[in-house]
Design a protein around this motif. Structure first.
Motif, PDB file in Angstrom:
ATOM      1  N   ALA A 158      18.239   3.932   7.878  1.00  0.00           N
ATOM      2  CA  ALA A 158      16.653   3.845   7.983  1.00  0.00           C
ATOM      3  C   ALA A 158      16.096   2.959   6.803  1.00  0.00           C
ATOM      4  O   ALA A 158      16.479   3.168   5.748  1.00  0.00           O
ATOM      5  CB  ALA A 158      15.656   5.171   7.895  1.00  0.00           C
ATOM      6  N   PRO A 159      15.782   1.567   7.052  1.00  0.00           N
ATOM      7  CA  PRO A 159      14.970   0.924   5.948  1.00  0.00           C
ATOM      8  C   PRO A 159      14.030   1.467   5.311  1.00  0.00           C
ATOM      9  O   PRO A 159      13.092   2.266   5.802  1.00  0.00           O
ATOM     10  CB  PRO A 159      14.596  -0.210   6.536  1.00  0.00           C
ATOM     11  CG  PRO A 159      14.584  -0.073   8.012  1.00  0.00           C
ATOM     12  CD  PRO A 159      15.446   1.097   8.459  1.00  0.00           C
ATOM     13  N   ILE A 160      13.832   1.182   3.841  1.00  0.00           N
ATOM     14  CA  ILE A 160      12.823   1.829   3.034  1.00  0.00           C
ATOM     15  C   ILE A 160      11.900   0.686   2.482  1.00  0.00           C
ATOM     16  O   ILE A 160      12.794  -0.367   1.860  1.00  0.00           O
ATOM     17  CB  ILE A 160      13.173   2.734   2.090  1.00  0.00           C
ATOM     18  CG1 ILE A 160      14.192   3.940   2.730  1.00  0.00           C
ATOM     19  CG2 ILE A 160      12.120   3.443   1.273  1.00  0.00           C
ATOM     20  CD1 ILE A 160      13.230   5.053   3.157  1.00  0.00           C
ATOM     21  N   SER A 161      10.773   0.522   2.371  1.00  0.00           N
ATOM     22  CA  SER A 161      10.090  -0.636   2.039  1.00  0.00           C
ATOM     23  C   SER A 161      10.428  -0.800   0.367  1.00  0.00           C
ATOM     24  O   SER A 161      10.538   0.281  -0.340  1.00  0.00           O
ATOM     25  CB  SER A 161       8.340  -0.577   2.133  1.00  0.00           C
ATOM     26  OG  SER A 161       8.097  -0.672   3.446  1.00  0.00           O
ATOM     27  N   SER A 162      10.572  -2.182   0.058  1.00  0.00           N
ATOM     28  CA  SER A 162      11.161  -2.262  -1.145  1.00  0.00           C
ATOM     29  C   SER A 162      10.259  -3.589  -1.707  1.00  0.00           C
ATOM     30  O   SER A 162       9.219  -3.806  -1.325  1.00  0.00           O
ATOM     31  CB  SER A 162      12.618  -2.884  -1.028  1.00  0.00           C
ATOM     32  OG  SER A 162      12.628  -4.135  -0.388  1.00  0.00           O
ATOM     33  N   ASN A 163      10.609  -4.134  -2.938  1.00  0.00           N
ATOM     34  CA  ASN A 163       9.919  -5.104  -3.574  1.00  0.00           C
ATOM     35  C   ASN A 163       8.591  -4.930  -3.829  1.00  0.00           C
ATOM     36  O   ASN A 163       7.692  -5.931  -4.029  1.00  0.00           O
ATOM     37  CB  ASN A 163      10.161  -6.690  -2.572  1.00  0.00           C
ATOM     38  CG  ASN A 163      11.507  -6.947  -2.483  1.00  0.00           C
ATOM     39  OD1 ASN A 163      12.139  -6.239  -1.739  1.00  0.00           O
ATOM     40  ND2 ASN A 163      11.812  -7.980  -3.084  1.00  0.00           N
ATOM     41  N   PHE A 164       8.008  -3.592  -3.956  1.00  0.00           N
ATOM     42  CA  PHE A 164       6.850  -3.303  -4.572  1.00  0.00           C
ATOM     43  C   PHE A 164       6.604  -4.022  -6.006  1.00  0.00           C
ATOM     44  O   PHE A 164       7.399  -4.093  -7.013  1.00  0.00           O
ATOM     45  CB  PHE A 164       6.530  -1.869  -4.505  1.00  0.00           C
ATOM     46  CG  PHE A 164       5.159  -1.666  -5.063  1.00  0.00           C
ATOM     47  CD1 PHE A 164       3.915  -1.835  -4.092  1.00  0.00           C
ATOM     48  CD2 PHE A 164       4.853  -0.761  -5.922  1.00  0.00           C
ATOM     49  CE1 PHE A 164       2.746  -1.502  -4.336  1.00  0.00           C
ATOM     50  CE2 PHE A 164       3.398  -0.519  -6.478  1.00  0.00           C
ATOM     51  CZ  PHE A 164       2.328  -0.819  -5.433  1.00  0.00           C
ATOM     52  N   PHE A 165       5.542  -5.018  -5.851  1.00  0.00           N
ATOM     53  CA  PHE A 165       5.368  -5.936  -7.220  1.00  0.00           C
ATOM     54  C   PHE A 165       6.544  -6.490  -7.518  1.00  0.00           C
ATOM     55  O   PHE A 165       6.701  -6.930  -8.737  1.00  0.00           O
ATOM     56  CB  PHE A 165       4.762  -5.217  -8.377  1.00  0.00           C
ATOM     57  CG  PHE A 165       3.381  -4.872  -8.284  1.00  0.00           C
ATOM     58  CD1 PHE A 165       2.395  -5.939  -8.808  1.00  0.00           C
ATOM     59  CD2 PHE A 165       2.773  -3.664  -7.672  1.00  0.00           C
ATOM     60  CE1 PHE A 165       1.079  -5.659  -8.908  1.00  0.00           C
ATOM     61  CE2 PHE A 165       1.315  -3.313  -7.627  1.00  0.00           C
ATOM     62  CZ  PHE A 165       0.460  -4.437  -8.263  1.00  0.00           C
ATOM     63  N   GLY A 166       7.428  -6.880  -6.412  1.00  0.00           N
ATOM     64  CA  GLY A 166       8.609  -7.756  -6.720  1.00  0.00           C
ATOM     65  C   GLY A 166       9.686  -6.646  -7.335  1.00  0.00           C
ATOM     66  O   GLY A 166      10.522  -7.345  -7.976  1.00  0.00           O
ATOM     67  N   GLN A 167       9.428  -5.473  -7.642  1.00  0.00           N
ATOM     68  CA  GLN A 167      10.518  -4.606  -8.059  1.00  0.00           C
ATOM     69  C   GLN A 167      10.887  -3.151  -7.539  1.00  0.00           C
ATOM     70  O   GLN A 167      11.867  -2.835  -7.641  1.00  0.00           O
ATOM     71  CB  GLN A 167       9.925  -4.571  -9.674  1.00  0.00           C
ATOM     72  CG  GLN A 167       8.633  -4.083  -9.993  1.00  0.00           C
ATOM     73  CD  GLN A 167       8.209  -4.035 -11.465  1.00  0.00           C
ATOM     74  OE1 GLN A 167       8.596  -3.185 -12.235  1.00  0.00           O
ATOM     75  NE2 GLN A 167       7.574  -5.127 -11.647  1.00  0.00           N
ATOM     76  N   SER A 168       9.716  -2.368  -7.085  1.00  0.00           N
ATOM     77  CA  SER A 168       9.988  -1.060  -6.685  1.00  0.00           C
ATOM     78  C   SER A 168      10.700  -0.438  -7.849  1.00  0.00           C
ATOM     79  O   SER A 168      12.061   0.039  -7.807  1.00  0.00           O
ATOM     80  CB  SER A 168      10.838  -1.082  -5.565  1.00  0.00           C
ATOM     81  OG  SER A 168       9.979  -1.730  -4.259  1.00  0.00           O
ATOM     82  N   SER A 169      10.230  -0.290  -8.964  1.00  0.00           N
ATOM     83  CA  SER A 169      10.907   0.428 -10.087  1.00  0.00           C
ATOM     84  C   SER A 169      10.972   1.822 -10.043  1.00  0.00           C
ATOM     85  O   SER A 169      11.554   2.417 -11.380  1.00  0.00           O
ATOM     86  CB  SER A 169      10.128  -0.167 -11.324  1.00  0.00           C
ATOM     87  OG  SER A 169       8.916   0.567 -11.546  1.00  0.00           O
ATOM     88  N   PHE A 170      10.565   2.371  -9.058  1.00  0.00           N
ATOM     89  CA  PHE A 170      10.757   3.948  -9.150  1.00  0.00           C
ATOM     90  C   PHE A 170      12.234   4.331  -8.716  1.00  0.00           C
ATOM     91  O   PHE A 170      12.285   5.005  -7.545  1.00  0.00           O
ATOM     92  CB  PHE A 170       9.584   4.762  -8.241  1.00  0.00           C
ATOM     93  CG  PHE A 170       8.512   4.721  -8.878  1.00  0.00           C
ATOM     94  CD1 PHE A 170       8.290   4.860 -10.365  1.00  0.00           C
ATOM     95  CD2 PHE A 170       7.456   5.042  -8.245  1.00  0.00           C
ATOM     96  CE1 PHE A 170       6.933   4.648 -10.957  1.00  0.00           C
ATOM     97  CE2 PHE A 170       6.012   4.991  -8.804  1.00  0.00           C
ATOM     98  CZ  PHE A 170       5.606   4.826 -10.106  1.00  0.00           C
ATOM     99  N   ALA A 171      13.235   3.835  -8.991  1.00  0.00           N
ATOM    100  CA  ALA A 171      14.616   3.762  -8.458  1.00  0.00           C
ATOM    101  C   ALA A 171      15.404   3.539  -9.693  1.00  0.00           C
ATOM    102  O   ALA A 171      15.002   2.842 -10.661  1.00  0.00           O
ATOM    103  CB  ALA A 171      14.945   2.680  -7.506  1.00  0.00           C
ATOM    104  N   SER A 172      16.522   4.306  -9.730  1.00  0.00           N
ATOM    105  CA  SER A 172      17.458   4.142 -10.835  1.00  0.00           C
ATOM    106  C   SER A 172      18.314   2.713 -10.874  1.00  0.00           C
ATOM    107  O   SER A 172      18.576   2.352 -11.991  1.00  0.00           O
ATOM    108  CB  SER A 172      18.664   5.203 -10.797  1.00  0.00           C
ATOM    109  OG  SER A 172      19.510   4.881  -9.460  1.00  0.00           O
ATOM    110  N   ALA A 173      17.994   1.900  -9.840  1.00  0.00           N
ATOM    111  CA  ALA A 173      18.463   0.493  -9.959  1.00  0.00           C
ATOM    112  C   ALA A 173      17.734  -0.143  -8.968  1.00  0.00           C
ATOM    113  O   ALA A 173      17.484   0.350  -7.878  1.00  0.00           O
ATOM    114  CB  ALA A 173      19.893   0.339  -9.667  1.00  0.00           C
TER     115      ALA A 173
END
Ligand code: NAD
Ligand code: ZN
Length: 366
Positions: A128-143
């Motif tokens: 299932a796709p999860i939205s990404s690129n929030f402010f070009g980064q989606s930084s609440f992720a370990s990478a």
């Protein structure tokens, strides 16, 4: 690769920490192993869908980390580089090429659209796709993957656990003052709201030599803290009329500059009325789309004031973030005093403490 991320699933609902799959970086991207990420008020309002980024989404936009892989076309970053992440911009529109990437014509799609420009999402949760690129980064992720263009290389000894907020909240407040308002030594400024953005604006005003720095808020403890950090005057606008108080402090003239970080219509209106003749006020506080604020065009016509709506301090991140780091190193921009760190697992506590005002700038560590 497998990563851990905090997923926003619904308004007013805690983020859910899950294992997701991150795709490979594209030719113009780098994979960044996150070291830290600030939590900004804008993460909370997008979780709450004031802006329609499609959920579920990995939010977070004050990331700092280490480059782990580079795409084929990236020439200016290498594996092992320390980077601070900044908002995305296309790099080729008129505003980008004239040095105003925060007004990129694709800013909304690139930062709030929930995917790369080609529509692909970089995270998936068992298919299932999860939205990404929030402010070009989606930084609440370990990478995460970011375009090299919006990664700012910092020195090898830079304190990454501190620097993420330079990519949004701190850049917005200080950039609004240093890049847009540009007070001269001896001038006056009023800042409405003493959160991370307002205090960063205040620190920018102190660094620029403004000598009357008035902080306005409704929370006494925040006003006390502002005083410790360099405010010359504080006004509790719950107790007194902010416009009258500012006029009194400035001998009736009003302030040369003002910054509204609240996004509250009545506060915006106070800001317009607290300016001196030919003063300049900036709004950065976010309001729901469609919010209108009262503005007395009759009285203010003859004031000669300027009001600007400002995104991310109108900064060019690769130029401005190193400047802030160098001011900080010299003790002239002590933004570290706003930061409190949390374990990534406690990210919802970090959101709650930001909301309640207990913490000014939470930063989660991975
Ligand atoms: P914050 O919640 O930490 O700070 C807001 C402050 O405003 C608080 O201290 C609060 O007590 C005060 N406040 C609220 N209502 C008030 C009122 N009626 N009168 C006086 N003070 C009042 O938030 P922050 O992280 O500092 O962010 C500030 C705003 O800036 C948010 O709306 C955020 O979304 C926005 N933002 C905008 C940009 C941009 O590029 N324009 C970038 C980052 C953040
Ligand atoms: Zn932000």
């Amino acid at each position: 690769m497998k990563i851990n991320a905090a997923v926003a699933t619904a308004p007013q609902t805690d983020l859910d920490i899950r294992e997701l799959t991150l795709d490979a970086p594209r030719a113009d991207e780098v994979t960044v192993r996150m070291v830290a990420s600030g939590v900004c008020h804008t993460d909370a309002i997008v979780r709450d869908q004031w802006y329609p980024t499609p959920l579920p989404a990995v939010l977070g936009h004050e990331g700092s980390g280490i480059v782990e892989a580079v795409g084929a076309d990236v020439t200016d970053l290498k594996v092992g580089d320390k980077v601070v992440l900044a908002p995305a911009s296309c790099g080729v529109c008129e505003n980008c090429i004239s040095g105003h990437p925060q007004y990129c014509t694709d800013f909304y799609a690139l930062n709030f659209g929930g995917s790369r420009a080609d529509g692909s999402k970089m995270f998936d949760d068992n298919g299932a796709p999860i939205s990404s690129n929030f402010f070009g980064q989606s930084s609440f992720a370990s990478a995460t993957n970011v375009r090299a263009r919006n990664a700012v290389k910092v020195s090898d000894d830079a304190p990454l656990e501190l620097l993420g907020p330079l990519g949004c909240g701190i850049m917005t407040g200080s950039g609004s003052v240093l890049n847009v308002l540009k007070p001269s030594p001896g001038e006056s400024i009023a800042v409405f709201g003493t959160g991370a953005v307002g205090l960063a604006g205040m620190l920018g005003a102190v660094a620029s030599g403004a000598t009357t720095i008035i902080m306005v808020d409704i929370v006494p403890s925040r006003l006390e803290f502002a005083k410790e950090l360099g405010a010359t005057h504080v006004v509790n606008s719950k107790e007194v009329d902010a416009v009258e108080a500012i006029r009194e402090i400035t001998g009736g003239a009003g302030v040369n500059y003002a910054l509204d970080t609240t996004g509250v219509p009545a506060v915006f209106s106070q800001m317009t009325k607290s300016l001196a003749l030919r003063g300049h006020g900036v709004l950065v506080g976010a309001a729901k789309l469609g919010t209108e604020a009262p503005f007395d065009i009759g009285t203010l016509l003859t004031s000669g004031i300027t009001i600007s709506m400002v995104v991310e301090g109108d900064a060019v991140p690769r130029e401005f973030i190193p400047k802030l780091i160098s001011l900080h190193e010299r003790g002239l921009f002590p933004f570290d005093k706003l930061v409190k760190t949390y374990e990534f697992a406690d990210i919802n506590q970090a959101f709650a403490d930001s909301e309640s005002g207990a913490t000014i700038k939470p930063v989660v560590l991975y």
